[in-house]
Motif scaffolding. Structure first.
Motif, PDB file in Angstrom:
ATOM      1  N   ARG A 151     -50.519 -60.021 -69.272  1.00 46.62           N
ATOM      2  CA  ARG A 151     -50.023 -60.186 -67.907  1.00 46.62           C
ATOM      3  C   ARG A 151     -50.750 -61.339 -67.242  1.00 46.62           C
ATOM      4  N   SER A 152     -50.047 -62.033 -66.369  1.00 50.98           N
ATOM      5  CA  SER A 152     -50.636 -63.160 -65.657  1.00 50.98           C
ATOM      6  C   SER A 152     -51.525 -62.668 -64.521  1.00 50.98           C
ATOM      7  N   VAL A 153     -52.346 -63.577 -64.036  1.00 50.02           N
ATOM      8  CA  VAL A 153     -53.166 -63.278 -62.860  1.00 50.02           C
ATOM      9  C   VAL A 153     -52.266 -62.885 -61.696  1.00 50.02           C
ATOM     10  N   SER A 154     -51.166 -63.596 -61.537  1.00 48.64           N
ATOM     11  CA  SER A 154     -50.232 -63.295 -60.448  1.00 48.64           C
ATOM     12  C   SER A 154     -49.650 -61.885 -60.572  1.00 48.64           C
ATOM     13  N   GLN A 155     -49.256 -61.487 -61.771  1.00 47.37           N
ATOM     14  CA  GLN A 155     -48.714 -60.144 -61.976  1.00 47.37           C
ATOM     15  C   GLN A 155     -49.772 -59.078 -61.689  1.00 47.37           C
ATOM     16  N   MET A 156     -50.971 -59.279 -62.189  1.00 45.83           N
ATOM     17  CA  MET A 156     -52.050 -58.306 -61.951  1.00 45.83           C
ATOM     18  C   MET A 156     -52.379 -58.200 -60.461  1.00 45.83           C
ATOM     19  N   ALA A 157     -52.483 -59.354 -59.804  1.00 53.03           N
ATOM     20  CA  ALA A 157     -52.812 -59.355 -58.375  1.00 53.03           C
ATOM     21  C   ALA A 157     -51.704 -58.692 -57.562  1.00 53.03           C
ATOM     22  N   SER A 158     -50.462 -58.916 -57.935  1.00 51.41           N
ATOM     23  CA  SER A 158     -49.345 -58.278 -57.225  1.00 51.41           C
ATOM     24  C   SER A 158     -49.405 -56.756 -57.364  1.00 51.41           C
ATOM     25  N   ALA A 159     -49.719 -56.284 -58.553  1.00 51.51           N
ATOM     26  CA  ALA A 159     -49.827 -54.843 -58.769  1.00 51.51           C
ATOM     27  C   ALA A 159     -50.970 -54.250 -57.947  1.00 51.51           C
ATOM     28  N   ALA A 160     -52.128 -54.908 -57.964  1.00 54.64           N
ATOM     29  CA  ALA A 160     -53.272 -54.414 -57.189  1.00 54.64           C
ATOM     30  C   ALA A 160     -52.975 -54.468 -55.691  1.00 54.64           C
ATOM     31  N   SER A 161     -52.329 -55.529 -55.236  1.00 51.93           N
ATOM     32  CA  SER A 161     -51.993 -55.665 -53.813  1.00 51.93           C
ATOM     33  C   SER A 161     -51.002 -54.594 -53.371  1.00 51.93           C
ATOM     34  N   ALA A 162     -50.101 -54.186 -54.272  1.00 48.86           N
ATOM     35  CA  ALA A 162     -49.106 -53.161 -53.940  1.00 48.86           C
ATOM     36  C   ALA A 162     -49.755 -51.829 -53.585  1.00 48.86           C
ATOM     37  N   CYS A 163     -50.962 -51.622 -54.061  1.00 44.04           N
ATOM     38  CA  CYS A 163     -51.683 -50.379 -53.752  1.00 44.04           C
ATOM     39  C   CYS A 163     -52.125 -50.332 -52.291  1.00 44.04           C
ATOM     40  N   LYS A 164     -52.213 -51.478 -51.650  1.00 41.30           N
ATOM     41  CA  LYS A 164     -52.632 -51.572 -50.243  1.00 41.30           C
ATOM     42  C   LYS A 164     -53.891 -50.727 -49.976  1.00 41.30           C
ATOM     43  N   ALA A 165     -54.872 -50.922 -50.867  1.00 44.61           N
ATOM     44  CA  ALA A 165     -56.051 -50.063 -50.798  1.00 44.61           C
ATOM     45  C   ALA A 165     -57.367 -50.810 -50.873  1.00 44.61           C
ATOM     46  N   GLY A 166     -57.356 -52.148 -50.908  1.00 46.04           N
ATOM     47  CA  GLY A 166     -58.610 -52.877 -50.997  1.00 46.04           C
ATOM     48  C   GLY A 166     -58.379 -54.355 -51.164  1.00 46.04           C
ATOM     49  N   GLY A 167     -59.434 -55.049 -51.560  1.00 48.42           N
ATOM     50  CA  GLY A 167     -59.369 -56.490 -51.727  1.00 48.42           C
ATOM     51  C   GLY A 167     -58.875 -56.886 -53.102  1.00 48.42           C
ATOM     52  N   VAL A 168     -58.118 -57.985 -53.129  1.00 51.61           N
ATOM     53  CA  VAL A 168     -57.581 -58.514 -54.382  1.00 51.61           C
ATOM     54  C   VAL A 168     -57.812 -60.019 -54.399  1.00 51.61           C
ATOM     55  N   GLY A 169     -58.569 -60.477 -55.383  1.00 51.51           N
ATOM     56  CA  GLY A 169     -58.831 -61.900 -55.526  1.00 51.51           C
ATOM     57  C   GLY A 169     -58.188 -62.444 -56.782  1.00 51.51           C
ATOM     58  N   ARG A 170     -57.480 -63.567 -56.637  1.00 49.16           N
ATOM     59  CA  ARG A 170     -56.845 -64.239 -57.783  1.00 49.16           C
ATOM     60  C   ARG A 170     -57.757 -65.382 -58.217  1.00 49.16           C
ATOM     61  N   TYR A 171     -58.146 -65.360 -59.462  1.00 49.91           N
ATOM     62  CA  TYR A 171     -58.955 -66.430 -60.025  1.00 49.91           C
ATOM     63  C   TYR A 171     -58.190 -66.996 -61.219  1.00 49.91           C
ATOM     64  N   SER A 172     -57.159 -67.769 -60.915  1.00 43.66           N
ATOM     65  CA  SER A 172     -56.243 -68.266 -61.945  1.00 43.66           C
ATOM     66  C   SER A 172     -56.931 -69.187 -62.945  1.00 43.66           C
ATOM     67  N   LYS A 173     -57.808 -70.060 -62.487  1.00 43.79           N
ATOM     68  CA  LYS A 173     -58.496 -70.989 -63.407  1.00 43.79           C
ATOM     69  C   LYS A 173     -59.375 -70.236 -64.397  1.00 43.79           C
ATOM     70  N   SER A 174     -59.951 -69.135 -63.970  1.00 42.19           N
ATOM     71  CA  SER A 174     -60.810 -68.336 -64.846  1.00 42.19           C
ATOM     72  C   SER A 174     -60.060 -67.168 -65.482  1.00 42.19           C
ATOM     73  N   ASP A 175     -58.794 -66.997 -65.137  1.00 39.56           N
ATOM     74  CA  ASP A 175     -57.910 -65.993 -65.723  1.00 39.56           C
ATOM     75  C   ASP A 175     -58.409 -64.553 -65.524  1.00 39.56           C
ATOM     76  N   PHE A 176     -58.696 -64.196 -64.263  1.00 46.61           N
ATOM     77  CA  PHE A 176     -59.023 -62.799 -63.976  1.00 46.61           C
ATOM     78  C   PHE A 176     -58.657 -62.457 -62.546  1.00 46.61           C
ATOM     79  N   VAL A 177     -58.619 -61.146 -62.286  1.00 51.10           N
ATOM     80  CA  VAL A 177     -58.335 -60.624 -60.949  1.00 51.10           C
ATOM     81  C   VAL A 177     -59.491 -59.745 -60.523  1.00 51.10           C
ATOM     82  N   HIS A 178     -59.915 -59.921 -59.301  1.00 54.47           N
ATOM     83  CA  HIS A 178     -60.939 -59.081 -58.670  1.00 54.47           C
ATOM     84  C   HIS A 178     -60.211 -57.978 -57.911  1.00 54.47           C
TER      85      HIS A 178
END
Length: 189
Positions: A151-178
């Protein structure tokens, strides 16, 4: 271990039975918040660490109850691997990670890049990168940096953001989601 039935089955036995027969349907984006409030029957985390070589596949919540032994194993897995220091991971962070993983509808485990960080580790990382917060929620056991190869960083971040429960950081250059259980917010590209 406390018996949960008159037949003498323990929680660990029940956990094993669930793990052996687990088939779950992924919730939709629209009910992720409901999942975090307890709408699901189980919560499970699947992760591996490239740093330690360890793997984790753990059901940590069943029908409204966190399983203490499972939570302890997750705490150990998410320790600061540089110092082996363990801190209790906030269960809300575990829930966000599990809900996002379900929303992504993947069997692939997360690659855990960073869970708990002791202050010394955080200071060392901060001296090497401007992307590390001085008062990082990692130091409180409230954050995780995760990757999925399928899954892409964008897909992971979208899923985490959908939870509306905390912070979500996209780190596309490093290929991870906080993902964290702090205030609802997002950043990065």
């Amino acid at each position: 271990m406390t018996d949960i039935s008159k037949g003498g089955m323990t929680r660990r036995g029940l956990l094993g039975a669930f793990a052996a027969t687990l088939v779950t349907a992924a919730p939709t984006y629209s009910n992720a918040a409901g999942f975090l409030r307890g709408a699901g029957d189980i919560r499970r985390l699947r992760m591996y660490s490239g740093r330690t070589g360890e793997r984790l596949d753990m059901i940590y919540w069943i029908e409204g109850d966190y399983i203490a032994d499972a939570v302890d194993e997750i705490n150990h897995f998410m320790r600061d691997w540089r110092t082996n220091e363990i801190k209790k991971i906030d269960m809300r962070t575990m829930d966000i990670m599990a809900a996002a993983h379900n929303l992504l509808d993947v069997n692939e485990p997360y690659m855990l890049l960073s869970g708990y960080r002791c202050p010394k580790t955080n200071a060392m990382l901060r001296s090497r990168s401007s992307g590390v917060a001085k008062n990082s929620l990692h130091m409180q056991g409230k954050a995780a940096d995760l990757r999925l190869s399928s899954r892409s960083v964008s897909q992971m971040a979208s899923a985490a953001s959908a939870c509306k429960a905390g912070g979500v950081g996209r780190y596309s250059k490093s290929d991870f989601v906080h993902m964290d259980c702090g205030p609802v917010r997002s950043w990065g590209k």
